[in-house]
Design an enzyme around this catalytic site. Structure first.
Site, PDB file in Angstrom:
ATOM      1  CE  LYS A   1      37.327  42.138  34.929  1.00 36.44           C
ATOM      2  NZ  LYS A   1      36.719  40.214  35.457  1.00 36.44           N
TER       3      LYS A   1
ATOM      4  CG  ASP B   1      41.096  41.853  35.411  1.00 35.31           C
ATOM      5  OD1 ASP B   1      40.657  41.775  36.158  1.00 35.31           O
ATOM      6  OD2 ASP B   1      41.793  40.742  34.632  1.00 35.31           O
TER       7      ASP B   1
HETATM    8  C1  LIG Z   1      39.736  36.744  36.772  1.00 35.46           C
HETATM    9  C2  LIG Z   1      40.173  37.603  36.391  1.00 35.46           C
HETATM   10  O1  LIG Z   1      39.468  38.853  36.902  1.00 35.46           O
HETATM   11  C3  LIG Z   1      39.759  37.492  35.040  1.00 35.46           C
HETATM   12  O2  LIG Z   1      39.587  39.366  34.424  1.00 35.46           O
HETATM   13  C4  LIG Z   1      41.234  37.801  36.269  1.00 35.46           C
HETATM   14  O3  LIG Z   1      41.679  36.980  35.814  1.00 35.46           O
HETATM   15  C5  LIG Z   1      42.305  37.719  37.726  1.00 35.46           C
HETATM   16  O4  LIG Z   1      42.968  39.078  37.469  1.00 35.46           O
HETATM   17  P1  LIG Z   1      43.770  39.699  39.152  1.00 35.46           P
HETATM   18  O5  LIG Z   1      42.439  39.671  39.404  1.00 35.46           O
HETATM   19  O6  LIG Z   1      44.140  41.380  38.101  1.00 35.46           O
HETATM   20  O7  LIG Z   1      44.553  38.849  39.167  1.00 35.46           O
HETATM   21  P2  LIG Z   1      45.969  39.059  39.902  1.00 35.46           P
HETATM   22  O8  LIG Z   1      45.907  39.998  40.798  1.00 35.46           O
HETATM   23  O9  LIG Z   1      46.711  38.587  39.136  1.00 35.46           O
HETATM   24  O10 LIG Z   1      46.371  37.942  40.350  1.00 35.46           O
HETATM   25  C6  LIG Z   1      45.351  37.515  41.728  1.00 35.46           C
HETATM   26  C7  LIG Z   1      45.487  35.902  41.822  1.00 35.46           C
HETATM   27  O11 LIG Z   1      44.695  34.979  40.731  1.00 35.46           O
HETATM   28  C8  LIG Z   1      45.202  34.116  40.162  1.00 35.46           C
HETATM   29  N1  LIG Z   1      45.915  34.102  38.837  1.00 35.46           N
HETATM   30  C9  LIG Z   1      45.142  35.696  38.718  1.00 35.46           C
HETATM   31  C10 LIG Z   1      44.982  35.676  36.838  1.00 35.46           C
HETATM   32  C11 LIG Z   1      45.616  34.344  36.066  1.00 35.46           C
HETATM   33  N2  LIG Z   1      45.919  34.501  35.093  1.00 35.46           N
HETATM   34  N3  LIG Z   1      45.787  33.085  37.088  1.00 35.46           N
HETATM   35  C12 LIG Z   1      45.377  32.981  38.414  1.00 35.46           C
HETATM   36  O12 LIG Z   1      45.713  31.691  38.574  1.00 35.46           O
HETATM   37  C13 LIG Z   1      46.538  33.919  41.178  1.00 35.46           C
HETATM   38  O13 LIG Z   1      46.159  32.982  42.526  1.00 35.46           O
HETATM   39  C14 LIG Z   1      46.972  35.211  41.636  1.00 35.46           C
HETATM   40  O14 LIG Z   1      47.398  35.108  43.063  1.00 35.46           O
HETATM   41  N1  LIG Z   2      41.297  50.450  44.694  1.00 35.54           N
HETATM   42  C1  LIG Z   2      40.338  49.542  45.758  1.00 35.54           C
HETATM   43  N2  LIG Z   2      39.243  49.251  45.426  1.00 35.54           N
HETATM   44  C2  LIG Z   2      38.558  47.631  45.568  1.00 35.54           C
HETATM   45  N3  LIG Z   2      39.451  47.371  45.817  1.00 35.54           N
HETATM   46  C3  LIG Z   2      40.608  47.334  46.646  1.00 35.54           C
HETATM   47  C4  LIG Z   2      41.486  48.396  45.854  1.00 35.54           C
HETATM   48  N4  LIG Z   2      43.087  48.099  46.619  1.00 35.54           N
HETATM   49  C5  LIG Z   2      42.779  46.623  46.574  1.00 35.54           C
HETATM   50  N5  LIG Z   2      41.335  46.501  46.592  1.00 35.54           N
HETATM   51  C6  LIG Z   2      41.333  45.021  47.406  1.00 35.54           C
HETATM   52  O1  LIG Z   2      41.236  44.550  46.162  1.00 35.54           O
HETATM   53  C7  LIG Z   2      39.990  43.466  46.606  1.00 35.54           C
HETATM   54  C8  LIG Z   2      39.569  42.510  45.484  1.00 35.54           C
HETATM   55  O2  LIG Z   2      38.672  44.490  45.376  1.00 35.54           O
HETATM   56  P1  LIG Z   2      38.677  43.690  43.580  1.00 35.54           P
HETATM   57  O3  LIG Z   2      36.997  44.853  43.733  1.00 35.54           O
HETATM   58  O4  LIG Z   2      39.952  44.560  42.584  1.00 35.54           O
HETATM   59  O5  LIG Z   2      37.706  42.876  43.319  1.00 35.54           O
HETATM   60  P2  LIG Z   2      37.639  42.272  41.779  1.00 35.54           P
HETATM   61  O6  LIG Z   2      37.062  43.356  41.115  1.00 35.54           O
HETATM   62  O7  LIG Z   2      36.961  41.253  41.885  1.00 35.54           O
HETATM   63  O8  LIG Z   2      38.896  42.014  40.841  1.00 35.54           O
HETATM   64  P3  LIG Z   2      38.854  41.476  39.483  1.00 35.54           P
HETATM   65  O9  LIG Z   2      38.176  41.202  38.838  1.00 35.54           O
HETATM   66  O10 LIG Z   2      40.133  41.808  38.519  1.00 35.54           O
HETATM   67  O11 LIG Z   2      39.429  40.012  40.302  1.00 35.54           O
HETATM   68  C9  LIG Z   2      39.194  43.545  47.770  1.00 35.54           C
HETATM   69  O12 LIG Z   2      39.289  42.700  48.617  1.00 35.54           O
HETATM   70  C10 LIG Z   2      39.990  45.217  48.535  1.00 35.54           C
HETATM   71  O13 LIG Z   2      40.505  44.741  49.732  1.00 35.54           O
END
Ligand SMILES: C[C@](O)(CO)[C@H](O)COP(=O)(O)OP(=O)(O)OC[C@H]1O[C@@H](n2ccc(N)nc2=O)[C@H](O)[C@@H]1O
Ligand SMILES: Nc1ncnc2c1ncn2[C@@H]1O[C@H](COP(=O)(O)OP(=O)(O)OP(=O)(O)O)[C@@H](O)[C@H]1O
Length: 311
Positions: free
Chosen positions: A11, A137
């Site tokens: 996404k 997400d």
């Molecule tokens: C940055 C985005 O990827 C944008 O789509 C999302 O807001 C984050 O989605 P995500 O990685 O699935 O987030 P989560 O794994 O639920 O949370 C990771 C960390 O991001 C922060 N977090 C996330 C979502 C949210 N609404 N508020 C937050 O403050 C929190 O510190 C949380 O511990």
């Molecule tokens: N299936 C997976 N694929 C990739 N990373 C993973 C997975 N499971 C756990 N992780 C851990 O999650 C962390 C974040 O990876 P991810 O690729 O989901 O970040 P992101 O794309 O920035 O996610 P978001 O956009 O939701 O913040 C990585 O540092 C990795 O160690």
């Protein structure tokens, strides 16, 4: 036993507005999320007992219970006991820690795949509720397409898909950004500007930068959409990583419909009207930056989330 092969699209955020704090310690958000055709492929095979075996050739993907796909399988086994174990093989194409919900997409694929493998007949809403327990997400990654996301990101309203838009993605291979770090830093720097009550949070939602973007999307006013891209997290991530800010500025200089950092970054995307124009912009950026560490993709908006690969 058959193998279930699922396509797990990444996404991008067309909008990410931080409204304020929530009692659960997360942030109250307004987001517009968009699926793109850069996807991981997830293969599920039934195993005896309750073992979960995870395979992935990407060196930065954890293979233990910290992997979101593993956590999704554990959650499903807890909710639906005695259905057996599963072998999960992840073909990683979504860059790690990129702001593209790579881990979330994989987890969403495991939820959908086990629902099919165990013939549970869960609704999409039930799968999204399970996903919300694992990460903010994941509910969107289940359904995909174009959606308004409120709350922590789990309250979704489907939107008309702005079809035929293309996104050139740019990310330095050696740079990843921690989502928790991005939100924590944002709170440290801008927490005093947060809307503190549910009334003021609602006022922010009704008068913020999402309004013109949602109007353009709902009216399917293609040309207007890229003008209203917005991401509050740019205020911390681009300051911390000037080379990411430079990518955004280079896209603007080269000419595109609009450009933004996705999610917590560091991926920056630029929107174009056709694959040919996107391909040309990708080449122009490659030449302009001239850094072998820079990865680029041409992607297209897609109108779905997790799909079962039938071929
Ligand atoms: C940055 C985005 O990827 C944008 O789509 C999302 O807001 C984050 O989605 P995500 O990685 O699935 O987030 P989560 O794994 O639920 O949370 C990771 C960390 O991001 C922060 N977090 C996330 C979502 C949210 N609404 N508020 C937050 O403050 C929190 O510190 C949380 O511990
Ligand atoms: N299936 C997976 N694929 C990739 N990373 C993973 C997975 N499971 C756990 N992780 C851990 O999650 C962390 C974040 O990876 P991810 O690729 O989901 O970040 P992101 O794309 O920035 O996610 P978001 O956009 O939701 O913040 C990585 O540092 C990795 O160690």
């Amino acid at each position: 036993m058959p193998t279930y092969t699922l396509i797990a699209p990444a996404k991008i955020n067309l909008l990410l507005e931080i409204i304020g704090d929530r009692p659960d310690g997360f942030h109250e958000l307004v987001m517009v999320l968009q699926s793109i055709d850069l996807a991981d492929i997830i293969e599920l095979k039934a195993l005896p007992g309750d073992q979960i075996q995870l395979n992935c050739s990407h060196p930065d993907v954890p293979l233990d219970s910290s992997n979101l796909a593993h956590r999704a399988a554990t959650l499903m086994q807890t909710q639906f006991p005695d259905r057996g174990g599963v072998e999960i093989t992840i073909q990683k194409h979504i860059p790690i820690g990129a702001g593209l919900a790579g881990g979330s997409a994989d987890a969403a694929a495991v939820l959908v795949g086990l629902d099919l493998m165990w013939n549970l007949g869960l609704t999409q809403a039930e799968l999204q509720t399970l996903g919300a327990a694992l990460g903010s997400d994941i509910p969107f990654c289940v359904s995909g397409g174009t959606a308004l996301a409120l709350g922590r990101g789990e309250h979704l309203t489907p939107l008309p898909d702005p079809h035929q838009l293309y996104a050139v993605l740019a990310k330095y291979r050696s740079l990843s950004v921690s989502t928790p770090w991005a939100y924590k830093t944002y709170r440290q720097k801008f927490g005093d500007t947060y809307a503190k009550t549910s009334e003021t949070q609602e006022q922010r939602r009704r008068s913020g930068p999402s309004v013109p973007l949602l109007t353009a999307i709902n009216h399917q006013d293609q040309e207007q959409i890229p003008k209203y891209l917005y991401n509050d997290l740019e205020r911390v991530v681009l300051l911390e990583h000037p080379q990411v800010l430079a990518l955004r500025e280079k896209f603007q200089q080269l000419g595109c419909l609009g450009t933004l950092m996705s999610g917590s970054g560091p991926t920056v995307f630029a929107l174009m009207n056709s694959r040919e124009e996107a391909q040309l912009l990708k080449t122009q950026l490659e030449v302009a930056v001239g850094d072998p560490d820079l990865d680029l993709w041409v992607t297209q908006f897609c109108c779905s989330g997790i799909q079962l690969q039938t071929t």
